[in-house]
Design a protein around this motif. Structure first.
Motif, PDB file in Angstrom:
ATOM      1  N   GLU A 110       0.850  -1.189   0.000  1.00 46.07           N
ATOM      2  CA  GLU A 110       0.000   0.000   0.000  1.00 46.07           C
ATOM      3  C   GLU A 110       0.887   1.240   0.000  1.00 46.07           C
ATOM      4  OE1 GLU A 110      -3.190   2.375   2.843  1.00 46.07           O
ATOM      5  OE2 GLU A 110      -2.701   0.283   3.284  1.00 46.07           O
ATOM      6  N   LEU A 111       0.593   2.158  -0.927  1.00 45.87           N
ATOM      7  CA  LEU A 111       1.344   3.409  -1.013  1.00 45.87           C
ATOM      8  C   LEU A 111       0.392   4.557  -0.701  1.00 45.87           C
ATOM      9  CD1 LEU A 111       3.986   4.920  -1.797  1.00 45.87           C
ATOM     10  CD2 LEU A 111       3.106   5.000  -4.151  1.00 45.87           C
ATOM     11  N   SER A 112       0.502   5.113   0.492  1.00 44.33           N
ATOM     12  CA  SER A 112      -0.387   6.208   0.892  1.00 44.33           C
ATOM     13  C   SER A 112       0.076   7.511   0.242  1.00 44.33           C
ATOM     14  CB  SER A 112      -0.377   6.366   2.412  1.00 44.33           C
ATOM     15  OG  SER A 112       0.887   6.881   2.825  1.00 44.33           O
ATOM     16  N   PRO A 113      -0.803   8.500   0.101  1.00 42.05           N
ATOM     17  CA  PRO A 113      -0.405   9.805  -0.447  1.00 42.05           C
ATOM     18  C   PRO A 113       0.747  10.435   0.342  1.00 42.05           C
ATOM     19  CG  PRO A 113      -2.794   9.636  -0.377  1.00 42.05           C
ATOM     20  CD  PRO A 113      -2.262   8.435   0.338  1.00 42.05           C
ATOM     21  N   ALA A 114       0.729  10.278   1.680  1.00 44.31           N
ATOM     22  CA  ALA A 114       1.791  10.859   2.501  1.00 44.31           C
ATOM     23  C   ALA A 114       3.132  10.211   2.189  1.00 44.31           C
ATOM     24  CB  ALA A 114       1.455  10.695   3.978  1.00 44.31           C
ATOM     25  N   THR A 115       3.133   8.895   2.061  1.00 43.38           N
ATOM     26  CA  THR A 115       4.376   8.181   1.751  1.00 43.38           C
ATOM     27  C   THR A 115       4.866   8.522   0.343  1.00 43.38           C
ATOM     28  OG1 THR A 115       3.674   6.371   3.201  1.00 43.38           O
ATOM     29  CG2 THR A 115       5.444   5.894   1.642  1.00 43.38           C
ATOM     30  N   LYS A 116       3.939   8.646  -0.567  1.00 47.06           N
ATOM     31  CA  LYS A 116       4.309   9.005  -1.943  1.00 47.06           C
ATOM     32  C   LYS A 116       4.994  10.367  -1.975  1.00 47.06           C
ATOM     33  CE  LYS A 116       2.270   9.375  -6.563  1.00 47.06           C
ATOM     34  NZ  LYS A 116       1.002   9.274  -7.348  1.00 47.06           N
ATOM     35  N   ASP A 117       4.439  11.340  -1.243  1.00 50.24           N
ATOM     36  CA  ASP A 117       5.054  12.669  -1.191  1.00 50.24           C
ATOM     37  C   ASP A 117       6.446  12.601  -0.566  1.00 50.24           C
ATOM     38  OD1 ASP A 117       3.114  14.101  -2.460  1.00 50.24           O
ATOM     39  OD2 ASP A 117       2.756  15.495  -0.815  1.00 50.24           O
ATOM     40  N   ARG A 118       6.602  11.775   0.448  1.00 46.41           N
ATOM     41  CA  ARG A 118       7.906  11.658   1.108  1.00 46.41           C
ATOM     42  C   ARG A 118       8.946  11.082   0.143  1.00 46.41           C
ATOM     43  NH1 ARG A 118       9.400   8.405   6.716  1.00 46.41           N
ATOM     44  NH2 ARG A 118      11.556   9.114   6.824  1.00 46.41           N
ATOM     45  N   ILE A 119       8.540  10.050  -0.590  1.00 50.20           N
ATOM     46  CA  ILE A 119       9.470   9.413  -1.542  1.00 50.20           C
ATOM     47  C   ILE A 119       9.877  10.383  -2.644  1.00 50.20           C
ATOM     48  CG2 ILE A 119       9.632   7.655  -3.357  1.00 50.20           C
ATOM     49  CD1 ILE A 119       7.905   5.833  -1.572  1.00 50.20           C
TER      50      ILE A 119
END
Length: 813
Positions: A110-119
């Motif tokens: 699962e790739l959350s929006p928050a994690t995507k922004d961090r990456i």
């Protein structure tokens, strides 16, 4: 405090980073903040990294390794060995963090929006820290400033909204606590009010720079990219696009909103509110002036500032009688789109209120349609409105300019230009400020549209004609020679640039993907090209969809004539030396004329009658000016005139005909000339152009050839003529006995046409007609007794090519 921003191409590799540092260290600014994007391509790779982390297999590891190698190589190339270790440790630490994040995503699937922004934010962190380390290695002191610590946003990941009040305080506090002359900051990234990393949208590094500039009241903001300013159009599509010297904030916002990639749209708002000028400049040509953007910029001479476009758009139409006069329908529509998080690019509604349509990004179209249909479910069930109609594969092209409001006919010129090039407009939008005129068109037409509009509004120097020549024999070869000879004249005196972009003959075909065919080496280029195929050639002409396209048919081939309709219906002009189309059935002729009119594509065939003589053009002028043609008398065959001018019964008739064919006056099969078929075609074309309906079988042909001459091959034809020499001598002697000459005359009188050999007395206009000359007598309402006469050479490769050339120029201008 000056603020400079460098884009991804400017920091793509070590070599480019050195150029950036040279700009930064050689300017005269006492204090500056430098904001940088991720290295070119890194943001896309990071997005892929996040997506691949959710895959069942660990495909993300290859991307992670590629990114690591890219940054380590840049650092190794930039930094001396003695100072390299600290930077390399930093790079490895960041990639270890990234690996841990990807491993967590992989385990959760699962790739959350928050994690995507961090990456995705790691790209700017890496580039800014590497550049900061390089500056230190060359003894340039700088302070690295973490944008996440000073730019605060809401928690709307990927497109976070900035809290300017808090951000401005944090930026000023940081600068005060960390005094320096040079600050290095990553663009694009920020921090939400929940403490998690956020991003400002693709292109957000420009926005970051504007946020810093507004916070410190910078004297100006410099956006450094890989082009010398904002351009009048996308230079990848329009090679002649020019930098815009000055532009207003509002014009720049319009251009950037409609696809101009040089600057990210939200960038302009912070600097506009504080009236901070923005310079867009070229990292790779720093001496170029670039574009100045401010509140009052004016660009002398240009009413339109630029042309922009958005591809991959969908048009959603909502229609129904239940919408008329009922308040609230638009509100419901836009609320539905807002809840579905669909951005509306363009809106248009007819004054009848029966329909409203919006343009959205193609990727959002299905979601938008579903949301609208759900919002209007009750009205759809009760037949008050119809379900949303979705049209895909569309683009938007827009004219932008502050001055358009005070100048009439800009819209007319825009849509007239599109229409003349066969570009269908699906929807139109123009705000009351008249800074932007937008049109929704097919994706297939967008490149052509941008080019023709740029030509119309910016290229007053010349108009480009893209020409395809089918047939490279005697006439075709002379045509190419004449074009080559006249290129400079046409450009200087008519502002026309002729480009030969395609050639085809019976063996080979050549289509130039870019540029044009060499007019000095075209034979070699064509000989080395692929095998010829008419259908493939025509499809290529249509699919290339070049502006001001003209196909020139210099053949006598029925298959080539049969494709005219396909070309005209795509707004591609046709210039025909080939007589077959205009002399086919009247229904086919009328259809081609209709297609020419409907799709605004010239269909010109002057050389069908009289080679280079202005016969059809003169006739058209008579008809257009209101005259009526009552009678036409003509000698229309240069071949037959040559033959009968040179035959005096002292040498065989067949020998004279062979001479005519050797000198290029006859059709490939001379029987078309001597049998009268070619003259029948010509008088029929003239009758049709005069407004009469006439078919070939309605023309009376008084043939002088024995019937046996029409049997067998061309060589058999010559043998038969030799056998019938006595017949030809008798024809000559009969005319000579009356002190007359033999001429093959075509007549059209009172709707009836005939062709045949006649005895011409000395007082006739036809008597003193020598060599290969043609003559046409027009008896009209205005010329009832003394006819209007057109006379001159009616055969030969040079004069025929010149007639085709003249038609080509008419078709283009």
């Amino acid at each position: 405090m000056q603020v400079l921003k460098f884009g991804g191409s400017s920091v793509a590799n070590a070599e480019n980073i050195k150029k950036v540092v040279q700009i930064v260290t050689h300017n005269n600014y006492a204090k500056q903040i430098v904001v940088v994007s991720a290295m070119k391509g890194v943001t896309d790779k990071l997005l892929q990294l996040g997506d691949k982390s959710c895959q069942p297999e660990k495909e993300y590891e290859k991307i992670l390794q590629s990114l690591t190698t890219q940054h380590i190589e840049a650092a190794n190339e930039l930094l001396p060995v003695a100072t390299r270790s600290g930077c390399l440790s930093m790079i490895m630490q960041i990639f270890n963090e990234l690996e841990d994040i990807c491993e967590s995503v992989f385990r959760l699937q699962e790739l959350s929006p928050a994690t995507k922004d961090r990456i995705v934010g790691y790209g700017e962190l890496l580039s800014s820290k590497i550049i900061s380390a390089y500056l230190e290695s060359i003894k340039v002191k700088n302070v690295w400033m973490d944008s996440r610590a000073v730019i605060e946003t809401n928690n709307n990941y990927s497109y976070a909204a900035v809290d300017f009040e808090k951000t401005n305080v944090k930026i000023k506090d940081f600068l005060k606590s960390n005094p320096a002359n040079l600050y290095m900051a990553p663009g694009f990234i920020a921090r939400g009010n929940n403490g998690h990393a956020t991003t400002l949208g693709r292109g957000g590094s420009d926005y970051s720079a504007a946020i810093y500039a507004a916070a410190v009241d910078a004297p100006s903001l410099e956006i450094w990219t890989d082009v010398s300013g904002m351009m009048t159009a996308d230079p990848r599509w329009v090679p002649s696009a020019k930098p815009i010297p000055m532009i207003s904030y509002k014009e720049a916002m319009e251009l950037s909103h409609f696809g101009a990639k040089v600057i990210y749209p939200p960038t302009i708002l912070p600097v506009m509110q504080k009236n901070i000028p923005v310079w867009v400049k070229n990292t790779f040509a720093p001496e170029d002036k670039g574009t100045l953007m401010n509140a009052t910029a004016s660009h002398e001479g240009n009413i339109v500032s630029g042309i922009s476009s958005i591809t991959e758009v969908a048009l959603l139409s909502l229609e129904g009688g239940g919408m008329v006069g009922i308040p609230g329908f638009s509100k419901t529509l836009f609320e539905a789109l807002a809840f579905a998080k669909v951005n509306v690019i363009l809106i248009t509604q007819g004054s009848s209120e029966y329909s409203i349509c919006v343009a959205v990004n193609a990727v959002d179209a299905s979601r938008a349609s579903e949301a609208i249909n759900k919002a209007f479910e009750f009205d759809i069930v009760n037949n008050k409105v119809f379900p949303v109609v979705e049209e895909d594969n569309l683009s938007i092209v827009a004219l932008v300019g502050d001055k358009m409001k005070s100048h009439p006919n800009i819209s007319g010129k825009m849509f007239g230009t599109l229409g003349r090039n066969g570009i269908n407009v699906r929807a139109i939008a123009q705000g009351s400020s008249e800074k932007n005129i937008s049109a929704v068109i097919s994706n297939a037409d967008v490149k052509k549209a941008v080019n023709v509009l740029h030509e119309a509004f910016f290229e007053s120097v010349y108009k480009q004609l893209n020409v395809y020549v089918v047939g490279t024999g005697n006439v075709g070869g002379r045509l190419l020679e004449q074009i080559h000879h006249q290129l400079k004249y046409l450009k200087k005196n008519l502002s026309v640039e002729v480009r030969i972009v395609g050639l085809s003959n019976s063996r080979n075909m050549l289509i130039k993907e870019n540029g044009s065919v060499s007019l000095t080496k075209w034979k070699e280029e064509l000989e080395a090209a692929e095998a010829g195929d008419l259908d493939t050639f025509v499809n290529a002409v249509i699919s290339k969809n070049l502006r001001n396209s003209i196909v020139v048919d210099v053949t006598a081939n029925a298959a080539v004539a049969a494709v005219y309709g396909r070309l005209l219906s795509k707004s591609i002009a046709v210039v025909a030396c080939n007589k077959i189309a205009a002399s086919s059935s009247y229904a086919s002729y009328a259809q081609l004329k209709s297609l020419s009119h409907e799709f605004n594509a010239p269909f010109l065939f002057e050389t069908n009658v009289g080679a280079g003589l202005p016969v059809i053009g003169t006739l058209n002028d008579l008809i257009r000016s209101g005259d009526v043609v009552n009678k036409v008398q003509a000698v229309l065959s240069g071949t037959l005139n040559f033959v009968f001018n040179n035959y005096d019964a002292t040498k065989p008739f067949a020998e004279v005909v062979r001479q005519a064919q050797a000198e290029g006056y006859t059709e490939p099969d001379p029987r078309l000339d001597l049998g009268g078929t070619d003259v029948m075609r010509k008088i029929m074309i003239l009758a049709r152009e005069a407004g009469y309906i006439l078919e070939m079988d309605e023309i009376k042909n008084k043939s002088f050839l024995p019937a046996s001459c029409f049997e067998g091959s061309v060589e058999d034809f010559y043998k038969e003529m030799e056998k019938h020499e006595a017949h030809f001598k008798a024809l000559y002697n009969a005319a000579a006995k009356e002190n007359c000459k033999l001429k093959f005359v075509a007549e059209f009188v009172n709707g009836k046409a005939s062709v045949g050999l006649q005895h011409i007395p000395a007082d006739s206009d036809f008597y003193h007609l020598y060599g290969k000359d043609n003559i046409v007598l027009f008896y009209t309402m205005r010329y009832p007794d003394q006819p209007l006469v057109v006379k001159g050479a009616g055969a030969g490769a040079d004069v025929t090519a010149s007639g085709v050339f003249a038609d080509l120029i008419k078709a283009g201008i």
